[in-house]
Design a protein around this motif. Sequence first.
Motif, PDB file in Angstrom:
ATOM      1  N   SER A  69      -7.997   4.120  -2.687  1.00 13.86           N
ATOM      2  CA  SER A  69      -7.855   5.768  -2.953  1.00 13.86           C
ATOM      3  C   SER A  69      -8.599   6.206  -1.610  1.00 13.86           C
ATOM      4  O   SER A  69      -9.171   6.111  -1.650  1.00 13.86           O
TER       5      SER A  69
ATOM      6  N   SER B 140      -7.862   9.262   2.065  1.00 10.26           N
ATOM      7  CA  SER B 140      -6.737   9.565   3.311  1.00 10.26           C
ATOM      8  C   SER B 140      -7.810   9.149   4.175  1.00 10.26           C
ATOM      9  O   SER B 140      -9.003   9.659   4.951  1.00 10.26           O
TER      10      SER B 140
ATOM     11  N   LYS C 211       0.724  -0.735  -0.162  1.00 12.40           N
ATOM     12  CA  LYS C 211       0.047   0.145  -0.444  1.00 12.40           C
ATOM     13  C   LYS C 211       0.786   1.165   0.197  1.00 12.40           C
ATOM     14  O   LYS C 211       1.701   1.355   1.399  1.00 12.40           O
TER      15      LYS C 211
ATOM     16  N   ALA D  84      -3.069   4.445  -1.521  1.00  9.35           N
ATOM     17  CA  ALA D  84      -3.594   4.230  -2.272  1.00  9.35           C
ATOM     18  C   ALA D  84      -3.245   3.061  -2.345  1.00  9.35           C
ATOM     19  O   ALA D  84      -2.306   2.287  -2.071  1.00  9.35           O
TER      20      ALA D  84
END
Length: 112
Positions: free
Chosen positions: A72, A74, A43, A57
């Motif tokens: 993907s 955050s 990853k 991602a």
Amino acid sequence: MTDDVLFLSGAQVARLLHVEAATASQRAAFTALGSGAADPPAKIMHPSRFDDSVAFAYVSRLSADSGAVAKSGSVDPGNAAAGQHTAHAAGVGIQDGGAARAVLRAAQGEAA
């Protein structure tokens, strides 16, 4: 079959995907990971130079006869102070000769 991608709301997914089916798919995925049958590369984790957030991602295949999945997202701890979700992710399931078959979006954490 067409190359159209069907976008569903969270309510539609909840109505169509029963807990038992979702649980079974996750068990199969984690069993494949644990046994080494899945094909997950490393990853990508990218810490922000601006704050304590992290972007990530990865792509993976569950088995030789399954399509690829790309995800993907955050993790943004600072969003909590603004009443926003602290984790966001989007995934695309790719199968059937490269055609996208599912697009998933998820958010987690506190939101106003």
